[in-house]
Motif scaffolding. Structure first.
Motif, mmCIF file in Angstrom:
data_model
loop_
_atom_site.group_PDB
_atom_site.id
_atom_site.type_symbol
_atom_site.label_atom_id
_atom_site.label_comp_id
_atom_site.label_asym_id
_atom_site.label_seq_id
_atom_site.Cartn_x
_atom_site.Cartn_y
_atom_site.Cartn_z
ATOM 1 N N PHE A 1 -105.868 25.816 33.923
ATOM 2 C CA PHE A 1 -105.058 26.043 35.126
ATOM 3 C C PHE A 1 -103.566 25.984 34.791
ATOM 4 O O PHE A 1 -102.770 26.779 35.310
ATOM 5 N N ILE A 2 -103.199 25.058 33.921
ATOM 6 C CA ILE A 2 -101.790 24.941 33.526
ATOM 7 C C ILE A 2 -101.327 26.200 32.787
ATOM 8 O O ILE A 2 -100.170 26.624 32.912
ATOM 9 N N CYS A 3 -102.275 26.827 32.043
ATOM 10 C CA CYS A 3 -101.923 28.014 31.241
ATOM 11 C C CYS A 3 -102.089 29.321 32.006
ATOM 12 O O CYS A 3 -102.049 30.408 31.397
ATOM 13 N N LEU B 1 -103.623 33.148 26.638
ATOM 14 C CA LEU B 1 -103.844 31.761 26.240
ATOM 15 C C LEU B 1 -104.913 31.108 27.100
ATOM 16 O O LEU B 1 -105.763 30.350 26.604
ATOM 17 N N GLN B 2 -104.913 31.419 28.378
ATOM 18 C CA GLN B 2 -105.937 30.890 29.275
ATOM 19 C C GLN B 2 -107.327 31.377 28.869
ATOM 20 O O GLN B 2 -108.298 30.614 28.907
ATOM 21 N N ASP B 3 -107.422 32.650 28.457
ATOM 22 C CA ASP B 3 -108.706 33.197 28.032
ATOM 23 C C ASP B 3 -109.211 32.503 26.771
ATOM 24 O O ASP B 3 -110.417 32.239 26.637
ATOM 25 N N VAL B 4 -108.317 32.209 25.835
ATOM 26 C CA VAL B 4 -108.714 31.522 24.602
ATOM 27 C C VAL B 4 -109.228 30.116 24.911
ATOM 28 O O VAL B 4 -110.269 29.685 24.388
ATOM 29 N N VAL C 1 -124.676 12.566 26.376
ATOM 30 C CA VAL C 1 -123.927 13.526 25.564
ATOM 31 C C VAL C 1 -123.587 14.766 26.384
ATOM 32 O O VAL C 1 -122.461 15.280 26.313
ATOM 33 N N ILE C 2 -124.541 15.241 27.189
ATOM 34 C CA ILE C 2 -124.287 16.410 28.044
ATOM 35 C C ILE C 2 -123.176 16.113 29.044
ATOM 36 O O ILE C 2 -122.292 16.958 29.293
ATOM 37 N N ILE C 3 -123.175 14.909 29.620
ATOM 38 C CA ILE C 3 -122.124 14.539 30.577
ATOM 39 C C ILE C 3 -120.759 14.518 29.892
ATOM 40 O O ILE C 3 -119.750 14.945 30.471
ATOM 41 N N VAL C 4 -120.707 14.045 28.653
ATOM 42 C CA VAL C 4 -119.458 14.050 27.898
ATOM 43 C C VAL C 4 -118.990 15.487 27.663
ATOM 44 O O VAL C 4 -117.801 15.807 27.830
ATOM 45 N N LEU C 5 -119.915 16.375 27.298
ATOM 46 C CA LEU C 5 -119.559 17.779 27.084
ATOM 47 C C LEU C 5 -119.067 18.431 28.376
ATOM 48 O O LEU C 5 -118.127 19.236 28.357
ATOM 49 N N ILE C 6 -119.693 18.077 29.498
ATOM 50 C CA ILE C 6 -119.246 18.602 30.795
ATOM 51 C C ILE C 6 -117.820 18.144 31.095
ATOM 52 O O ILE C 6 -116.984 18.920 31.580
ATOM 53 N N SER C 7 -117.530 16.892 30.788
ATOM 54 C CA SER C 7 -116.186 16.361 31.030
ATOM 55 C C SER C 7 -115.149 17.094 30.182
ATOM 56 O O SER C 7 -114.067 17.441 30.675
ATOM 57 N N ILE C 8 -115.481 17.343 28.907
ATOM 58 C CA ILE C 8 -114.562 18.075 28.034
ATOM 59 C C ILE C 8 -114.358 19.490 28.557
ATOM 60 O O ILE C 8 -113.236 20.015 28.574
ATOM 61 N N HIS C 9 -115.466 20.123 28.982
ATOM 62 C CA HIS C 9 -115.379 21.479 29.538
ATOM 63 C C HIS C 9 -114.465 21.500 30.760
ATOM 64 O O HIS C 9 -113.614 22.395 30.901
ATOM 65 N N PHE C 10 -114.613 20.521 31.630
ATOM 66 C CA PHE C 10 -113.803 20.481 32.855
ATOM 67 C C PHE C 10 -112.317 20.341 32.518
ATOM 68 O O PHE C 10 -111.471 21.031 33.104
ATOM 69 N N VAL C 11 -112.009 19.478 31.577
ATOM 70 C CA VAL C 11 -110.608 19.266 31.203
ATOM 71 C C VAL C 11 -110.017 20.531 30.587
ATOM 72 O O VAL C 11 -108.912 20.962 30.940
ATOM 73 N N LEU C 12 -110.770 21.153 29.663
ATOM 74 C CA LEU C 12 -110.249 22.338 28.985
ATOM 75 C C LEU C 12 -110.089 23.526 29.931
ATOM 76 O O LEU C 12 -109.041 24.171 29.964
#
Length: 374
Positions: free
Chosen positions: A64-66, A72-75, A47-58
């Protein structure tokens, strides 16, 4: 262990680097529940690894795109850090984390003393594990920085590795006796600058010593603080201890005046309970060579009971940024970095911790000796 006796502080007798071990006793419940604890640990870790993956994507992909739109990047950074960090703490077993405001002076407690770090303010803390890093990320969504310095002189590590040990006592046979010598404390190295790191990078750096300046881009702490849109977290010990003592603070604020001007300083102290048969140590002083700190995460996820952490915070009215702060009451003698010494004294008092003479330079020698013996 006796072979590490040269890394025991001569003034206090504290060994600040080795991971604390639980008492050597049998527990029937722990033995019976071992298969259950193993399944729980693996499930939590996944579960922690899944949360890390979501964190990395967001944070690192969408954030980075924002970048052209800072608000918007801060949010997105807040969503990907604060919420996911709290979920990670909950999964590990920190269902609730309470803080205590330590007021040294009578009559100084007020609503204005509540912690509310803003952009450019400094949060200063001792460092024992990646868990307080995760808590800081959840609570304040700050920027993290790590110091950069030259590697200590080779003689320090060579002195440590030259310790010899032979079985049997010199006066006869029996249990092992270790020949040792009084190791001279390493001299402080100059902090060349700082590097701004992500949450994942500082977690993976837990337990390690500062990098050399040749491999990273350097910035001054004041430069990072001035351009920050969030609070900045500084660990003046520059590495983790096992929580039994406070390491020597490096001169990370060299040149800063006391009281500070233009920004506030928030001081805190973190303590963990000693390990038990059913609960491994939460401090993380010895890093893994790869995938740090995955092994430590697996270990602490085996606990079936709630985890606890003690966080003590100093009121803003008593911090070195208060214009009523009197330096001589805390540090009577001049120092090369007065602000670092003030922070060390106040944090030690808050956490009722003993200060040791060892610094990150001695941790560098310890890790060299530790990995060389394995």
């Amino acid at each position: 262990m006796e072979k590490f006796s040269s890394f025991r502080d001569p003034g206090t007798g504290i060994q600040p680097f080795l991971a604390p071990v639980p008492p050597q006793e049998r527990d029937l419940f722990v033995t019976i529940s071992t298969p259950i604890r193993a399944v729980v640990a693996v499930t939590r870790t996944v579960v922690i690894i899944v949360l890390i993956s979501i964190h990395f994507v967001l944070v690192h992909v969408i954030g980075f795109i924002c970048r052209p739109v800072p608000p918007l990047q801060d949010v997105i950074s807040w969503l990907g850090t604060v919420l996911l960090a709290r979920l990670a703490l909950y999964v590990i077993g920190f269902w609730s984390v309470s803080t205590e405001l330590i007021v040294r002076k009578r009559g100084s407690a007020s609503c204005s003393n509540k912690w509310n770090p803003r952009a450019g303010d400094l949060i200063v803390s001792n460092w024992s594990s990646w868990i307080e890093v995760l808590w800081l990320a959840y609570k304040y969504n700050p920027l993290f920085v790590l110091p950069v310095a030259n590697a200590p002189a080779a003689s320090s590590a060579r002195d440590a590795s030259s310790i010899s040990y032979t079985p049997g006592r010199k006066t006869g046979t029996g249990s092992a006796a270790i020949s040792s010598f009084d190791r001279v404390l390493s001299s402080p190295e100059v902090i060349r600058g700082f590097r701004q790191v992500s949450l994942l990078e500082i977690i993976s750096s837990t337990g390690k010593t500062p990098l050399a300046p040749s491999s990273v881009h350097l910035r001054s702490l004041d430069d990072i603080r001035r351009s920050a849109r969030r609070p900045v977290v500084v660990f003046p010990e520059c590495t983790t201890s096992n929580g039994r003592g406070l390491l020597r603070f490096a001169d990370v604020f060299n040149g800063a005046s006391v009281p500070t001007k233009g920004y506030n300083m928030f001081l805190m102290c973190v303590r963990y309970d000693p390990p038990t048969v059913s609960q491994p140590s939460l401090s993380h002083s010895v890093p893994a060579a790869t995938l740090n700190p995955l092994r430590h995460l697996l270990q602490i996820c085996t606990s079936l009971s709630p985890q606890s952490i003690s966080i003590r915070q100093l009121p803003l009215s008593e911090s070195p940024s208060s214009q009523l702060f009197i330096v001589n009451e805390v540090v009577p003698e001049p120092r090369s970095d007065v602000l670092a010494e003030v922070c060390a004294v106040l944090i030690a008092r808050m956490g009722k911790m003993k200060r040791v003479g060892f610094g990150w330079e001695d941790k560098y020698a310890f890790l060299d000796f530790y990995h060389g013996r394995r």
